[in-house]
Scaffold this motif. Structure first.
Motif, PDB file in Angstrom:
ATOM      1  N   THR A  38      -3.882  61.464  13.238  1.00  0.00           N
ATOM      2  CA  THR A  38      -3.585  62.774  12.665  1.00  0.00           C
ATOM      3  C   THR A  38      -2.087  62.939  12.444  1.00  0.00           C
ATOM      4  N   VAL A  41      -1.192  68.592  11.363  1.00  0.00           N
ATOM      5  CA  VAL A  41      -2.385  69.243  11.896  1.00  0.00           C
ATOM      6  C   VAL A  41      -3.581  69.013  10.972  1.00  0.00           C
ATOM      7  N   GLU A  42      -4.755  69.080  11.549  1.00  0.00           N
ATOM      8  CA  GLU A  42      -5.973  69.109  10.746  1.00  0.00           C
ATOM      9  C   GLU A  42      -6.810  70.291  11.202  1.00  0.00           C
ATOM     10  N   PHE A  43      -7.788  70.612  10.395  1.00  0.00           N
ATOM     11  CA  PHE A  43      -8.502  71.860  10.593  1.00  0.00           C
ATOM     12  C   PHE A  43     -10.002  71.629  10.582  1.00  0.00           C
ATOM     13  N   GLY A  44     -10.704  72.389  11.411  1.00  0.00           N
ATOM     14  CA  GLY A  44     -12.159  72.344  11.379  1.00  0.00           C
ATOM     15  C   GLY A  44     -12.704  73.714  11.740  1.00  0.00           C
ATOM     16  N   ALA A  45     -13.952  73.985  11.375  1.00  0.00           N
ATOM     17  CA  ALA A  45     -14.528  75.293  11.662  1.00  0.00           C
ATOM     18  C   ALA A  45     -16.031  75.167  11.890  1.00  0.00           C
ATOM     19  N   GLN A  58     -12.341  78.680  14.422  1.00  0.00           N
ATOM     20  CA  GLN A  58     -11.423  77.954  13.522  1.00  0.00           C
ATOM     21  C   GLN A  58     -10.474  77.165  14.400  1.00  0.00           C
ATOM     22  N   TRP A  60      -7.521  74.224  15.049  1.00  0.00           N
ATOM     23  CA  TRP A  60      -6.426  73.372  14.604  1.00  0.00           C
ATOM     24  C   TRP A  60      -6.315  72.186  15.544  1.00  0.00           C
ATOM     25  N   TYR A  75       1.498  76.381  16.283  1.00  0.00           N
ATOM     26  CA  TYR A  75       0.076  76.707  16.261  1.00  0.00           C
ATOM     27  C   TYR A  75      -0.417  77.339  17.553  1.00  0.00           C
TER      28      TYR A  75
ATOM     29  N   GLN B 265       4.696  58.451  13.677  1.00  0.00           N
ATOM     30  CA  GLN B 265       3.390  58.198  13.060  1.00  0.00           C
ATOM     31  C   GLN B 265       3.450  58.525  11.568  1.00  0.00           C
ATOM     32  N   GLN B 360       0.889  73.465   6.478  1.00  0.00           N
ATOM     33  CA  GLN B 360      -0.406  73.071   7.037  1.00  0.00           C
ATOM     34  C   GLN B 360      -1.067  71.931   6.268  1.00  0.00           C
ATOM     35  N   ARG B 364       1.615  66.358   5.846  1.00  0.00           N
ATOM     36  CA  ARG B 364       1.063  65.004   5.780  1.00  0.00           C
ATOM     37  C   ARG B 364       1.406  64.345   4.442  1.00  0.00           C
ATOM     38  N   ARG B 372      -2.322  58.864   1.995  1.00  0.00           N
ATOM     39  CA  ARG B 372      -3.610  59.283   2.564  1.00  0.00           C
ATOM     40  C   ARG B 372      -4.474  60.037   1.567  1.00  0.00           C
ATOM     41  N   GLN B 418     -10.367  79.397   4.786  1.00  0.00           N
ATOM     42  CA  GLN B 418     -11.050  78.276   5.434  1.00  0.00           C
ATOM     43  C   GLN B 418     -11.513  77.225   4.420  1.00  0.00           C
ATOM     44  N   VAL B 421      -8.418  75.251   3.147  1.00  0.00           N
ATOM     45  CA  VAL B 421      -7.887  74.222   4.060  1.00  0.00           C
ATOM     46  C   VAL B 421      -8.801  73.002   4.047  1.00  0.00           C
ATOM     47  N   LEU B 422     -10.095  73.252   4.138  1.00  0.00           N
ATOM     48  CA  LEU B 422     -11.028  72.125   4.184  1.00  0.00           C
ATOM     49  C   LEU B 422     -11.000  71.330   2.877  1.00  0.00           C
ATOM     50  N   GLN B 425      -7.721  69.337   2.628  1.00  0.00           N
ATOM     51  CA  GLN B 425      -7.710  68.246   3.597  1.00  0.00           C
ATOM     52  C   GLN B 425      -8.402  66.998   3.064  1.00  0.00           C
TER      53      GLN B 425
END
Lengths: 213, 461
Positions: A38, A41-45, A58, A60, A75, B265, B360, B364, B372, B418, B421-422, B425
């Motif tokens: 990573t 940051v990455e995001f999931g919900a 939600q 982070w 965050y 990284q 956010q 990256r 990526r 939401q 962001v998804l 990503q």
């Protein structure tokens, strides 16, 4: 989907302990043996249910490397829950917990619920940190503790859901001013189960309706 | 998308005066504009800008061609190849079908390299790869330039900006980053000396016992070792143990010798295009089948040295991207946000209203230079342009990221926080070909020229 509450989480811990895999297992119910590392940051919900109320999580997922700390620290502030993860097969990831905790205490709101997670418990033969040590550390620091396996999904649901239950309990106890978004909590529409889903746009509308404090 | 991108173009009335490269770019873009469903720029701007383009040259769109390509209308390569050819030879009679046959999907070959062995149905005399890169007139110009006793780097940059033929990438990249000297007489001597310098580092820094390392060095080596298997995990070649060791060695030696940043990284990602390109000098066929153990230790040393030096040169230009708190990246993210606001107000407003921060998602992008975000086989093409930019690269990268993001301007405006962001990503680039990538690069180039010609756009209003 409508929800009663939206909780924001942050996942922290050393690099390579399985933070992203835990998130993927929780949101997508799958395991990726070699996950991209990573960056930032990455995001999931995901939606869950607590006390028959729909709760939206939600999450982070942060990069673990020290050099990203200045980015990831921002965050903490808006998070209601944190999953602090170490790898039971790598001692140094356990040794770094204190510094993570210090970071969290410094940058997060004081009522943030922190769940300590010893991940990779499927690799018992390579275990370097005992369950007791994990329990002990959690007890000393007032954290909830669990061992998980992102690979087998063992305790993954529980880790995320129990954290939410704790937060929910704190809301019930009146610890949070839920109109203040900085706690990482938003009140949504459709508090009761079975409310007609408002569909797309709900996520953005709901907080506006619920949080104009 | 149409409305958002119109604005900056309308304000610019002096496109006729732009340099030749811009004209080339505009011509290519005009070619792209003919592709149904790919209208990303307003015609209004493109038309007066490319008055010299004759219609036969930009209209190679033929049904049989489309079918031959077997994928979505693959006409951009033909359009650009033919227009550039026309431009170079001042002739409109170029054979447009060549470019189309070449503009195949990158498939599984490393950056389009060596897939010619498979392409029996098309003209087998050329490797099949992204449109412009292998146009025979361009290949000839590359050859001519590279054969010169002193390579004119400006000319090489201009050529390489639009794509380098894969088999010439190793030499071209070494020149572009300033690792190989332009002077042909000195080239081998210098490369030999530099390679030896790297090779001498291996026993000095890498092949020592852990006891001889400082605590920080041990931590760094451990970190790099944890990250190596997670580097482009979808390309199996990188998973071979010998390849892993090789990657670790390059990264560790780089990090030891660059203590201001050390290993961060994402730098592991940045090494991969160099690895693939420099190994392609020694290994043939599909990258997935490459076997580094077939190479002699000398060759491994040499290829690693080339990777090391080119990575060093690339990172020299973006030093503060990887120092403490990564100020360089923070600065570029800020610039990106400003640029997007000026180019596409509606999407900018929407992003802000939804509470999405550029940091956010764009962190990256800048940290890994978009590697990526697109299919790995396209990265070589992307880097042709990056490396051609030289000192202007970081600034150009901001335009590339804006162009990349605004590819989905319309979609983004339909999404809430939401969903957005998804979506960002995992942007839907999986089936991208050189065509979409070159669109992003060309548009970035044009925006930069426009904003530079209208500096008031850049100062805050």
């Amino acid at each position: 989907m409508s929800y009663a509450y939206l909780f924001k989480y942050i996942i922290i811990g050393d690099t390579g302990v399985g933070k992203s895999c835990l998130l993927l297992q929780f949101t997508d119910k799958r395991f990726q043996p070699v996950h991209d590392l990573t960056i930032g940051v990455e995001f999931g919900a995901r939606m869950i249910t607590i006390d028959s109320k729909p709760i939206k999580l939600q999450i982070w997922d942060t990069a673990g490397q020290e050099s990203f700390r200045s980015i990831t620290r921002s965050y903490y502030r808006g998070a209601a829950g944190a999953l602090l993860v170490y790898d039971i097969t790598r001692r140094e990831t356990f040794n770094h917990l204190a510094s993570w905790l210090e970071d969290a205490r410094q940058h997060a709101n004081s009522n943030m619920t922190i769940m300590l997670i010893g991940n990779k418990c499927d690799l018992a033969h390579r275990r370097a940190v005992s369950t007791e040590e994990g329990e002990q550390f959690a007890k000393e620091n007032g954290l909830v503790f669990m061992e998980t396996s992102a690979k087998t999904a063992f305790n993954v649901e529980e880790a995320f859901i129990n954290t939410a239950a704790k937060i929910y309990q704190k809301i019930e106890e009146g610890i949070f001013d839920v109109s203040n978004e900085s706690y990482g909590i938003k009140v949504g529409y459709g508090g009761g189960a079975g409310t007609a889903g408002a569909g797309r746009g709900d996520a953005s509308l709901a907080p506006k309706g619920g949080c104009c404090g | 998308m149409k409305s958002g991108n119109d604005d900056p173009r309308k304000s610019d009335g002096s496109l006729n005066n732009l340099d030749r490269r811009l004209n080339q770019t505009l011509k290519s873009v005009q070619g792209l504009l003919k592709v149904p469903g790919k209208i990303l720029l307003s015609r209004k701007g493109a038309e007066p800008a490319a008055p010299s383009v004759s219609s036969p040259a930009v209209s190679p769109y033929r049904k049989d061609v489309d079918e031959e390509a077997g994928i979505s209308p693959n006409v951009s390569g033909a359009a650009s190849a033919s227009t550039i050819k026309a431009d170079a030879s001042r002739s409109n009679g170029s054979d447009t079908s060549e470019g189309v046959a070449e503009n195949e999907r990158p498939s599984s070959s490393p950056f389009g390299h060596s897939s010619s062995s498979k392409g029996s149905s098309t003209d087998t005399s050329r490797p099949s790869t992204g449109g412009r890169a292998t146009d025979s007139a361009r290949v000839a110009r590359f050859k001519k330039e590279l054969a010169s006793p002193a390579v004119n780097l400006d000319a090489l940059r201009e050529l390489a900006w639009s794509g380098v033929p894969p088999d010439m990438r190793p030499i071209v990249w070494r020149l572009l980053v300033g690792y190989a000297p332009p002077n042909a007489d000195r080239r081998e001597v210098v490369l030999e000396r530099k390679r030896q310098e790297y090779i001498d580092c291996i026993p000095q820094y890498y092949d020592i016992s852990d006891a001889d390392r400082t605590e920080d060095e041990r931590t760094m080596l451990r970190q790099i070792s944890v990250d190596a298997p997670r580097t482009v995990p979808d390309v199996t070649f990188f998973q071979h143990p010998e390849m892993q060791t090789s990657l670790i060695r390059v990264l560790y030696i780089w990090a030891i010798r660059h203590p201001a940043s050390g290993y961060v990284q994402g730098i592991n990602d940045l090494a991969t295009p160099f690895i693939v390109v420099f190994l392609s000098e020694y290994l043939e066929g599909d990258m997935e089948n490459w076997d580094i153990t077939k190479l002699t230790p000398e060759i491994v040393n040499n290829y690693e040295a080339d990777c090391y030096w080119c990575l060093s040169k690339l990172l020299d230009g973006v030093q503060d991207h990887y120092t403490f708190a990564q100020p360089g990246i923070q600065r570029l993210v800020f610039k990106l946000k400003e640029l997007v606001r000026r180019i596409d107000e509606p999407v900018s407003t929407h992003i802000e209203e939804q509470g999405l921060e550029f940091l956010q998602f764009a962190f990256r992008w800048f940290n890994c230079l978009l590697i990526r975000e697109i299919p790995f086989p396209l990265v070589g093409r992307l880097w042709d342009t990056y490396l051609s930019e030289g000192d202007a690269f970081p600034e150009y990268l901001v335009y590339v990221c804006a162009s990349f993001l605004l590819t989905w301007s319309d979609q983004l405006q339909q999404l809430d926080f939401q969903e957005m962001v998804l979506f960002i990503q995992h942007l839907p680039t999986k089936n991208w070909t050189h065509q979409e990538l070159e669109m992003v690069l060309s548009r970035a180039f044009m925006w930069r020229v426009m904003f530079q010609q209208a500096p008031s756009h850049l100062s805050s209003g």
